[in-house]
Structures are given as C-alpha cells and as structure tokens.
Enzyme design. Structure first.
Site, PDB file in Angstrom:
ATOM      1  N   GLY A  14       0.826  -1.201   0.000  1.00  0.00           N
ATOM      2  CA  GLY A  14       0.000   0.000   0.000  1.00  0.00           C
ATOM      3  C   GLY A  14       0.857   1.245   0.000  1.00  0.00           C
ATOM      4  N   PRO A  16       2.670   4.836   1.040  1.00  0.00           N
ATOM      5  CA  PRO A  16       3.343   5.163   2.297  1.00  0.00           C
ATOM      6  C   PRO A  16       2.380   5.834   3.274  1.00  0.00           C
ATOM      7  CG  PRO A  16       4.328   6.348   0.433  1.00  0.00           C
ATOM      8  CD  PRO A  16       3.254   5.501  -0.119  1.00  0.00           C
ATOM      9  N   GLY A  17       2.547   5.548   4.547  1.00  0.00           N
ATOM     10  CA  GLY A  17       1.755   6.236   5.568  1.00  0.00           C
ATOM     11  C   GLY A  17       0.413   5.614   5.852  1.00  0.00           C
ATOM     12  N   GLY A  19      -0.030   2.669   7.313  1.00  0.00           N
ATOM     13  CA  GLY A  19      -0.026   1.910   8.561  1.00  0.00           C
ATOM     14  C   GLY A  19       0.348   0.445   8.413  1.00  0.00           C
ATOM     15  N   HIS A 237      -7.207  35.112 -12.238  1.00  0.00           N
ATOM     16  CA  HIS A 237      -6.894  33.709 -12.555  1.00  0.00           C
ATOM     17  C   HIS A 237      -7.687  32.770 -11.642  1.00  0.00           C
ATOM     18  CE1 HIS A 237      -3.982  30.501 -13.879  1.00  0.00           C
ATOM     19  NE2 HIS A 237      -4.412  29.970 -12.756  1.00  0.00           N
ATOM     20  N   GLU A 238      -7.602  33.031 -10.336  1.00  0.00           N
ATOM     21  CA  GLU A 238      -8.285  32.133  -9.386  1.00  0.00           C
ATOM     22  C   GLU A 238      -9.809  32.261  -9.514  1.00  0.00           C
ATOM     23  OE1 GLU A 238      -6.673  29.868  -8.032  1.00  0.00           O
ATOM     24  OE2 GLU A 238      -4.686  30.673  -8.381  1.00  0.00           O
ATOM     25  N   HIS A 241     -10.995  30.012 -12.280  1.00  0.00           N
ATOM     26  CA  HIS A 241     -11.220  28.617 -11.879  1.00  0.00           C
ATOM     27  C   HIS A 241     -12.572  28.485 -11.186  1.00  0.00           C
ATOM     28  CE1 HIS A 241      -7.317  27.045 -12.809  1.00  0.00           C
ATOM     29  NE2 HIS A 241      -6.679  27.849 -12.005  1.00  0.00           N
TER      30      HIS A 241
END
Length: 425
Positions: A14, A16-17, A19, A237-238, A241
């Site tokens: 799986g 990373p991180g 468990g 620009h934002e 979006h």
C-alpha cells in the site's frame, strides 16, 4: 482436522503512511509469540554472502523459538525482480540474498510454525517467485483510508490533544480527502502547534483548517512582494477557476479560493472531489475545463496570458494524455492502452507505438486541451461581470468561500449534495 495448512506468509502492500508497519506491530502485540522485525536493507551488505547468511540466521533463530513471526519491512530492498540485465552491478549480492529468502520461505526444508509478514509500497518491482502462493499466500492491500476510516483515525490522534467542545470529527474527515494515516497524525500535530502559537487553551476547528492548508499548500508567505497589477492578475486567474467550475455540472464543487501565496503557488482554488471509483469522459473534460479556467480568465479580461498557469497546464496535459493513451477514451486512437501495469517496461526504453501513432496522440492531446480552453473562454465571456466582481472581492479579502460564490452566481444548478470538504486544485 480437515487437512488445511496455515498460510506461510502475508505481504502488506500500500501507499506510504497507511499503517503497514503499525499493522505488523499490532500483530506482534496480539500474537503472543516471539516476533523478529527487521528491514529489507539490513540484509544488503557490501561483503559477499553476508545477506544470505543473515537470512539463514534469522530463520534459524525463528525455528528455534517457533512458533514465531518474522516481519521484514521494505522488502523491495532484497526482493527486486531478478532481471536478465543486471543494472545494479551489485555483484549478484542482492540476488543471492533473495534466493536464500526464497528457499527459506518455501524450499526443500520445511519451516513449521514460522510465519513471515512483509511490507512494501512497491509491489510491482517484487520478484514473481517471491509472490507465488506458498511463499506469500496473502497479499493484503492497505489502501488510503476513506471518509469513515479517516474519522476513526482522527479519533485516535485527537485523544492526546486538548480540543474545543464543538470539534466535529465528521467535518475533519471530509476536509481531508486522499490523506493517509500518517498525514492525519501530522494534521493533528500541526493544528496543536498552530493553536499553541496563538496562545489558545484548546485546539479548535479553525486550527485544523489552517493545518490542512499548511500541509497541502505549504507555508503562507506573508512577505512576498506582489505588485497591484500582479495581484489583480492572480485574483482574476483564481476567480476564473471558481467561475468555470461553478458553471460546469461535473466539475468538483468549490470550497474556497485564496490568493495568499503559499509555497510555490501564488493562489489556489480548493475543491471537494467526489470519491468516485470510475470516471466518465464528460467528468474528465469538465475538470479539464475548470482547470483551464485560470488562463482563460486572463485571456478574457486582459487579452494577455502569463506564465501563472504552469501547474494547471501540467495537470491538464497529464489528464489529456491519460485519456488518450491510458484509458482509451479517444476516438482517433481507439480502444487501445499503452499502459503497462506490470511495471516491467523500464527495461525497454522504446515507445510501445509507432511514429505515426505518436503524431496522432500528440494532435489529440492538443485538440482535447484546446477545446476545453475555448469552452472555458466562452463560459467566462458570458459571465465577465460576475468574474470581475469575484476578483474584486478576492483582492479585498484574499480568501472567499462557497457562500460568497452563491451570493454572486446564485445556487449551483446541479448541487445534489451539500457536503463540505476540501482538496487542493
């Protein structure tokens, strides 16, 4: 009594991180048998034969103490596929070690009552012989947690924190799509640090939102010098979006837009993606269109474009390439995929398609992107006044939320679900 055998080994795979090592630790605690734990790199040594003898010693100890469990973390260090062309030039040392491991796990001698657990986040590079039944009978896929699992992980990591009463773990789980267990632990810790810096007595919701922002987007850069016209360009620009994604049915619902510079980015629009398992072409196209909304807004407003759309272009190109070459969603190229799931293609450095196909692919990728760009321009040209209004609010407040968008545009025509969560655009 029926005659079945206990599995010899289990491989935890799986990202990373998630468990995997923690699972092994839990098994060690529950099993009440001797538990040997080491990492794959412990076997690989400069001197010839050391790795193999270490494997022998390990299994010998385990047999003496049996029943026992052996846990090998990051097994890809020794279990790499044995290629015909040995790139590593490691004098076959790794291969000797792997061969010894193979014979120990299920060779001529029988290992009774020794179970081998192993963990890796790269199952694709492991040797086929290692994966066969009788060595690792079980492959357990430890995936990124979904919303319900994230809530439970939050409850674990929130235990040591002093938190305010109104903290809702359900809300936190929704705010963190795609986070692994390790990321969630990090969010909890960051939130506590942020609360401590602000001299609060308890960690509240806002601290968690700041922590998520911080982990996904990087540090806020309060001292970046941005001229007013640049700031306006970023805001447009934002806002682009935000506007396009608001107008499209399949684009992910927006949660907030910010023009506070963080890390490398000058601004960001945060969305809540639906956690879907299959994606239809129209959903991908709508997402691409929303991603092109930033550059389209600059074009519509200033009739100039800038370099500010780099990460957008990168994302769109990746998506278009995936549509054409991986998922077979393009009519000209047809139902063909050039994707190799076995991961063995690194040995042949040739393209799996001819020059002519390469040209068609390039054309199709470009056509897909241009079409969505034009579509974004049309949407923004129709809503130009609203776009500017949005940009003005952004410049004034530096961050706007879904409610502000609703004020300007009215309700989203196709909001079926009212869930509130976030991810980085």
């Amino acid at each position: 009594s029926i005659g079945g055998k206990i599995p010899k080994g289990a491989l935890l795979v799986g990202p990373p991180g998630t468990g995997k090592t923690l699972l092994a630790k839990a098994v060690a605690g529950e099993a009440k048998v001797p538990f040997f734990s080491l990492s794959g790199s412990d076997f690989v040594e400069m001197f010839v034969g050391v790795g193999a003898s270490r494997v022998r010693d390990l299994f010998k100890q385990a047999k003496e103490k049996s029943p026992a469990i052996i846990f090998i973390d990051e097994i890809d260090a020794v279990g790499r596929a044995r290629g015909k062309n040995n790139f590593s030039g490691s004098n076959d040392e790794r291969e000797n070690t792997l061969n010894q491991l193979l014979t120990e796990m299920d060779g001529f001698g029988t290992n009774t009552n020794v179970i081998v657990l192993a963990a890796t986040n790269r199952a694709d590079v492991l040797d086929k012989a290692l994966m066969r039944a009788g060595r690792f009978d079980r492959q357990i896929y430890v995936d990124l947690p979904d919303i319900r699992e994230r809530r439970e992980i939050f409850e674990v990591h929130l235990k040591p924190l002093k938190k305010s009463e109104d903290l809702d773990t359900e809300f936190l789980a929704k705010q963190t799509p795609g986070f692994s267990g390790a990321d969630i632990a990090n969010v909890c810790n960051e939130a506590a640090l942020i609360a401590a810096r602000n001299d609060k007595k308890a960690v509240d919701k806002q601290d968690f939102l700041d922590a998520v922002d911080r982990i996904v987007g990087g540090l806020e850069k309060k001292n970046k010098i941005i001229s007013p016209e640049e700031k306006r360009a970023i805001a447009i620009h934002e806002a682009g979006h935000a506007t396009v994604s608001w107008m499209l049915e399949h684009a992910a619902p927006l949660v907030k837009v910010t023009i506070v510079p963080r890390g490398q980015s000058l601004g960001a629009a945060w969305y809540l993606p639906e956690e879907r398992l299959i994606v239809r072409p129209e959903q991908m196209l709508d997402e691409m269109c929303a991603t092109m909304g930033g550059r389209a807004a600059e074009k519509v407003t200033f009739d100039k474009i800038s370099t500010g759309a780099l990460s957008d272009l990168e994302k769109v190109t990746k998506q278009a390439r995936a549509m054409v070459t991986i998922y077979g969603l393009n009519e000209k190229v047809g139902n063909v995929t050039y994707y190799d799931s076995s991961g063995q293609s690194e040995y042949n450095f040739s393209k799996p398609y001819s020059e002519d196909t390469a040209q068609i692919i390039d054309k199709e990728i470009s056509a897909l992107i241009e079409e969505q760009y034009r579509r974004a321009i049309n949407i923004l040209a129709e809503n130009k006044d609203k776009l500017n209004k949005l940009a003005d609010i952004l410049i004034e407040r530096e961050v706007i939320f879904k409610d502000d968008l609703e004020e300007i545009f009215g309700k989203r025509p196709f909001d079926k679900h009212g869930h509130e969560a976030v991810t980085e655009a």
